[in-house]
Design a protein around this motif. Sequence first.
Motif, PDB file in Angstrom:
ATOM      1  N   PHE A   5      -2.868  -3.398   0.337  1.00 47.41           N
ATOM      2  CA  PHE A   5      -1.941  -4.529   0.285  1.00 47.41           C
ATOM      3  C   PHE A   5      -0.872  -4.219  -0.747  1.00 47.41           C
ATOM      4  O   PHE A   5      -1.163  -3.880  -1.888  1.00 47.41           O
ATOM      5  N   ILE A   6       0.402  -4.338  -0.337  1.00 55.06           N
ATOM      6  CA  ILE A   6       1.520  -4.105  -1.250  1.00 55.06           C
ATOM      7  C   ILE A   6       2.100  -5.425  -1.725  1.00 55.06           C
ATOM      8  O   ILE A   6       2.308  -5.632  -2.910  1.00 55.06           O
ATOM      9  N   GLY A   7       2.392  -6.333  -0.806  1.00 49.82           N
ATOM     10  CA  GLY A   7       2.955  -7.601  -1.224  1.00 49.82           C
ATOM     11  C   GLY A   7       3.235  -8.529  -0.065  1.00 49.82           C
ATOM     12  O   GLY A   7       3.236  -8.129   1.094  1.00 49.82           O
ATOM     13  N   ILE A   8       3.483  -9.779  -0.438  1.00 52.96           N
ATOM     14  CA  ILE A   8       3.805 -10.827   0.529  1.00 52.96           C
ATOM     15  C   ILE A   8       5.097 -11.495   0.077  1.00 52.96           C
ATOM     16  O   ILE A   8       5.393 -11.546  -1.129  1.00 52.96           O
ATOM     17  N   LYS A  27      -1.474   7.141   6.963  1.00 57.30           N
ATOM     18  CA  LYS A  27      -0.245   7.346   6.187  1.00 57.30           C
ATOM     19  C   LYS A  27       0.937   6.693   6.892  1.00 57.30           C
ATOM     20  O   LYS A  27       1.952   7.320   7.189  1.00 57.30           O
ATOM     21  N   GLU A  28       0.782   5.383   7.153  1.00 55.29           N
ATOM     22  CA  GLU A  28       1.813   4.602   7.821  1.00 55.29           C
ATOM     23  C   GLU A  28       2.069   3.304   7.059  1.00 55.29           C
ATOM     24  O   GLU A  28       1.175   2.775   6.402  1.00 55.29           O
ATOM     25  N   LEU A  29       3.300   2.820   7.176  1.00 56.16           N
ATOM     26  CA  LEU A  29       3.642   1.510   6.650  1.00 56.16           C
ATOM     27  C   LEU A  29       3.286   0.484   7.710  1.00 56.16           C
ATOM     28  O   LEU A  29       3.486   0.724   8.905  1.00 56.16           O
ATOM     29  N   MET A  72       9.169  -4.298  -2.268  1.00 57.24           N
ATOM     30  CA  MET A  72       7.816  -4.064  -1.755  1.00 57.24           C
ATOM     31  C   MET A  72       7.815  -2.903  -0.763  1.00 57.24           C
ATOM     32  O   MET A  72       6.871  -2.112  -0.726  1.00 57.24           O
ATOM     33  N   ILE A  73       8.868  -2.812   0.037  1.00 58.37           N
ATOM     34  CA  ILE A  73       8.965  -1.712   0.998  1.00 58.37           C
ATOM     35  C   ILE A  73       9.113  -0.395   0.250  1.00 58.37           C
ATOM     36  O   ILE A  73       8.491   0.608   0.619  1.00 58.37           O
ATOM     37  N   ARG A  74       9.892  -0.396  -0.838  1.00 56.66           N
ATOM     38  CA  ARG A  74      10.005   0.825  -1.657  1.00 56.66           C
ATOM     39  C   ARG A  74       8.649   1.210  -2.248  1.00 56.66           C
ATOM     40  O   ARG A  74       8.270   2.381  -2.261  1.00 56.66           O
ATOM     41  N   GLU A  75       7.926   0.213  -2.731  1.00 58.78           N
ATOM     42  CA  GLU A  75       6.598   0.480  -3.297  1.00 58.78           C
ATOM     43  C   GLU A  75       5.666   1.046  -2.225  1.00 58.78           C
ATOM     44  O   GLU A  75       4.906   1.985  -2.480  1.00 58.78           O
ATOM     45  N   ALA A  79       3.764   4.596  -2.110  1.00 60.04           N
ATOM     46  CA  ALA A  79       2.314   4.647  -1.941  1.00 60.04           C
ATOM     47  C   ALA A  79       1.908   5.527  -0.771  1.00 60.04           C
ATOM     48  O   ALA A  79       0.973   6.320  -0.877  1.00 60.04           O
ATOM     49  N   VAL A  80       2.616   5.424   0.346  1.00 54.93           N
ATOM     50  CA  VAL A  80       2.240   6.227   1.514  1.00 54.93           C
ATOM     51  C   VAL A  80       2.525   7.705   1.285  1.00 54.93           C
ATOM     52  O   VAL A  80       1.799   8.572   1.755  1.00 54.93           O
ATOM     53  N   GLU A  81       3.585   8.004   0.510  1.00 54.75           N
ATOM     54  CA  GLU A  81       3.872   9.399   0.201  1.00 54.75           C
ATOM     55  C   GLU A  81       2.835  10.024  -0.711  1.00 54.75           C
ATOM     56  O   GLU A  81       2.595  11.229  -0.658  1.00 54.75           O
ATOM     57  N   HIS A  82       2.180   9.206  -1.505  1.00 53.49           N
ATOM     58  CA  HIS A  82       1.227   9.724  -2.500  1.00 53.49           C
ATOM     59  C   HIS A  82      -0.228   9.490  -2.094  1.00 53.49           C
ATOM     60  O   HIS A  82      -1.125   9.779  -2.870  1.00 53.49           O
TER      61      HIS A  82
END
Length: 87
Positions: A5-8, A27-29, A72-75, A79-82
């Motif tokens: 979970f990243i954010g709402i 490894k997907e958004l 949140m999308i940047r975060e 996260a998916v890259e790492h």
Amino acid sequence: MPLLFIGIDPNTGDHESPTVWVDQEKKELVFQGFKPDAELEAECAAFEVPGHAKGIPDHEAVIRIPARMVHMIREACDAVEHTGDVH
């Protein structure tokens, strides 16, 4: 599927909940957002991209995400890259 979970949407009410997750395994958004109105969906379906057919395939969807969620999308992108990195 191990979702992170990243954010709402901070302006979420009782019946709205645009949300951002990362699927760590694939490894997907993953986004939950607002359905577009018919005009926007038709515009997206008519958009031509070289090498792709017009339209929106049945297994895909157009969604709207408020600009206030860009951080949140940047975060999620970070996260998916790492995912899987050893720290």
